[in-house]
Design an enzyme around this catalytic site. Structure first.
Site, PDB file in Angstrom:
ATOM      1  N   THR A   1       1.498 -26.324   4.503  1.00 37.83           N
ATOM      2  CA  THR A   1       1.734 -25.857   5.765  1.00 37.83           C
ATOM      3  C   THR A   1       2.607 -26.760   6.514  1.00 37.83           C
ATOM      4  OG1 THR A   1      -0.063 -24.300   5.984  1.00 37.83           O
ATOM      5  CG2 THR A   1       1.519 -24.668   7.904  1.00 37.83           C
TER       6      THR A   1
ATOM      7  N   ARG B   1       1.002  -1.114  -0.113  1.00 34.67           N
ATOM      8  CA  ARG B   1      -0.006  -0.023  -0.031  1.00 34.67           C
ATOM      9  C   ARG B   1       0.932   1.337   0.079  1.00 34.67           C
ATOM     10  NH1 ARG B   1      -2.006  -3.280   3.939  1.00 34.67           N
ATOM     11  NH2 ARG B   1      -1.306  -2.134   5.526  1.00 34.67           N
TER      12      ARG B   1
ATOM     13  N   THR C   1       3.858 -14.268  10.638  1.00 33.50           N
ATOM     14  CA  THR C   1       5.232 -14.299  10.208  1.00 33.50           C
ATOM     15  C   THR C   1       6.105 -13.457  11.269  1.00 33.50           C
ATOM     16  OG1 THR C   1       4.645 -14.186   8.032  1.00 33.50           O
ATOM     17  CG2 THR C   1       6.544 -13.542   8.233  1.00 33.50           C
TER      18      THR C   1
ATOM     19  N   GLN D   1      -2.504 -15.263  -3.866  1.00 36.06           N
ATOM     20  CA  GLN D   1      -3.225 -14.575  -2.670  1.00 36.06           C
ATOM     21  C   GLN D   1      -3.534 -13.061  -2.990  1.00 36.06           C
ATOM     22  OE1 GLN D   1      -0.749 -14.672   0.869  1.00 36.06           O
ATOM     23  NE2 GLN D   1      -2.159 -13.596   2.049  1.00 36.06           N
TER      24      GLN D   1
ATOM     25  N   GLU E   1       6.787 -18.283   5.009  1.00 41.02           N
ATOM     26  CA  GLU E   1       6.516 -17.610   6.216  1.00 41.02           C
ATOM     27  C   GLU E   1       6.975 -18.436   7.371  1.00 41.02           C
ATOM     28  OE1 GLU E   1       3.021 -14.892   4.935  1.00 41.02           O
ATOM     29  OE2 GLU E   1       2.408 -16.437   6.295  1.00 41.02           O
TER      30      GLU E   1
ATOM     31  N   TYR F   1      -7.556 -12.289  -2.270  1.00 41.17           N
ATOM     32  CA  TYR F   1      -8.008 -12.080  -0.693  1.00 41.17           C
ATOM     33  C   TYR F   1      -8.772 -10.950  -0.426  1.00 41.17           C
ATOM     34  CZ  TYR F   1      -5.214  -7.876  -0.170  1.00 41.17           C
ATOM     35  OH  TYR F   1      -4.771  -6.405   0.022  1.00 41.17           O
TER      36      TYR F   1
ATOM     37  N   ASP G   1       4.499 -21.526   6.772  1.00 41.82           N
ATOM     38  CA  ASP G   1       3.219 -21.225   6.040  1.00 41.82           C
ATOM     39  C   ASP G   1       3.581 -20.837   4.621  1.00 41.82           C
ATOM     40  OD1 ASP G   1       0.442 -21.428   5.763  1.00 41.82           O
ATOM     41  OD2 ASP G   1       0.238 -19.268   6.269  1.00 41.82           O
TER      42      ASP G   1
ATOM     43  N   GLU H   1       9.411 -10.051   1.936  1.00 48.99           N
ATOM     44  CA  GLU H   1       9.958  -8.860   2.556  1.00 48.99           C
ATOM     45  C   GLU H   1      11.502  -8.640   2.186  1.00 48.99           C
ATOM     46  OE1 GLU H   1       8.468  -8.611   7.227  1.00 48.99           O
ATOM     47  OE2 GLU H   1       8.178 -10.723   6.369  1.00 48.99           O
TER      48      GLU H   1
END
Length: 418
Positions: free
Chosen positions: A255, A141, A348, A238, A197, A242, A231, A362
């Site tokens: 997972t 965002r 995470t 996604q 994750e 989502y 995960d 990330e």
């Protein structure tokens, strides 16, 4: 607390993952034998089914250990959990009088195949790491500002228990819908932004009925133990699916958890406080207990055919902003019943520096900043053939409480029949 000495000499090294202080619970088999319950001690597994058969341990009128899961032991409750742990530490301690009777029931860990340690009743994943949430906000965002609700509730979603697999299980790259930037229509095919994750998983050991509520303290007492949890995430799938209801197919394909349940009792010396909050939680989530644990964590990646793995990140479980007990309390707060074998993913775990980020999303900043492995190869997301490994341990005075490893290799996507 210092190292507790055992007559199993391999458990007495400072490097041992499974000293007498630990005694994690798993399920194992040797050769064509049926899977059964075992306890890790040093480089050995204590065969609990054989121990029970020989009359050397007894918990219940029904056989509790000749089973491929620990759920029946969990159902016996915290008082029995404590009794079992004391019995095991007593019989395995240095100088124990019954060594000669117990020693034949040890199995070399190297000879064993490890299986899922419990039956997963339900799986819920949370989004409870502040640094991760801020990073994702910045990436997606353009702002690290947290959602309005984030400081007040542990945000989560209900996942798929059927997708939880034990360490060493290969994961196929998932197929799904995604919508490339600038495209008018979505496309269907293998995910191109496959991620992991780094998480911890809490295992619910006692149930609460539908239509009841629990306090944070009660929730903490309900937790049987912890595992490492990866995960796997298809970021492109996604990202398309989502909104407005949250993750679905992008999180439903795999997972991974580590094969040993490290009991909450083994982690008690490592309890630590939750980082200071800038907003007071509502009264039902208030608690005086320290709900996190000082557990050092790391993630490694090893490309297919590479002779070595690269450490991607190192961080600590105490970076989280909500404890598993708080997550469990909130989960049940609306009257949701919780079952023995429920698995709660922490969310995470990322720290403030790039070296502590718990996902490739990330680390590569959504693919805009490729990173270089020790092999000289570069990555933004996971490629077919890559093996990802999570490791973790709580470090004490001359000993550690290890979790073993949580590994998985990414295989190509499955092909649909013509």
């Amino acid at each position: 607390m210092t190292l507790m000495k055992s007559w199993v000499t391999s458990a007495n090294s400072a490097d041992a993952l499974f000293p007498l202080n630990n005694l994690p619970y798993g399920v194992f088999s040797v050769g064509n034998d049926e899977p059964r319950c075992g306890v890790a001690i040093g480089d050995q597994i204590l065969d609990m089914a054989a121990l029970e058969e020989a009359g050397l341990i007894y918990l219940d009128e029904h056989r509790a250990f000749d089973l491929p899961f620990w759920n029946d032991v969990m159902e016996l409750g915290p008082a029995v959990w404590s009794k079992l742990r004391i019995s095991l530490q007593t019989m395995l301690a240095e100088g124990a009088p019954h060594k000669a009777a117990i020693e034949p029931h040890l199995v070399p860990l190297a000879d064993a195949t490890l299986h899922m340690p419990f039956l997963v009743a339900e799986y819920t994943d949370f989004y409870a790491g502040r640094q991760h949430a801020q990073n994702m906000g910045e990436i997606l965002r353009g702002s690290p500002d947290l959602p309005d609700n984030w400081l007040h509730i542990p945000i989560g979603y209900n996942g798929r228990a059927s997708s939880v697999v034990v360490s060493g299980t290969d994961i196929h790259r998932p197929n799904g819908q995604s919508k490339p930037i600038g495209a008018d229509m979505p496309i269907f095919g293998p995910s191109k932004r496959l991620d992991i994750e780094l998480e911890m998983g809490a295992i619910v050991g006692t149930a609460c009925e539908h239509g009841t509520v629990i306090t944070v303290e009660q929730a903490d007492a309900m937790i049987f133990g912890y595992v490492l949890l990866n995960d796997w995430s298809a970021r492109d799938i996604q990202g398309w699916e989502y909104q407005p209801l949250g993750p679905f197919q992008g999180k439903a394909f795999g997972t991974s958890i580590s094969p040993w349940i490290v009991t909450k009792a083994a982690l008690e010396p490592f309890r630590t406080a939750i980082p200071p909050r800038e907003t007071q939680l509502l009264p039902y989530l208030n608690s005086t207990i320290d709900g996190l644990f000082d557990i050092e964590l790391e993630v490694l990646i090893q490309p297919a055919g590479a002779g070595r793995a690269t450490v991607l990140t190192k961080t600590n479980y105490h970076r989280m902003s909500y404890s598993s007990a708080e997550q469990l309390c909130h989960h049940a707060s609306g009257g949701c019943g919780m079952s023995v074998g429920d698995l709660l993913g922490s969310g995470t775990i990322s720290g403030p520096d790039r070296s502590e980020y718990g996902s490739l999303m990330e680390l590569s900043w959504a693919g805009r900043d490729p990173f270089t492995l020790d092999t000289g190869e570069t990555r933004t997301f996971i490629e077919d053939g890559d093996t990802l490994t999570l490791r973790g341990a709580a470090k004490g005075d001359g000993y550690q409480i290890g979790f073993g490893t949580c590994t998985g290799t990414l295989l190509p996507a499955l092909k649909f029949p013509d």
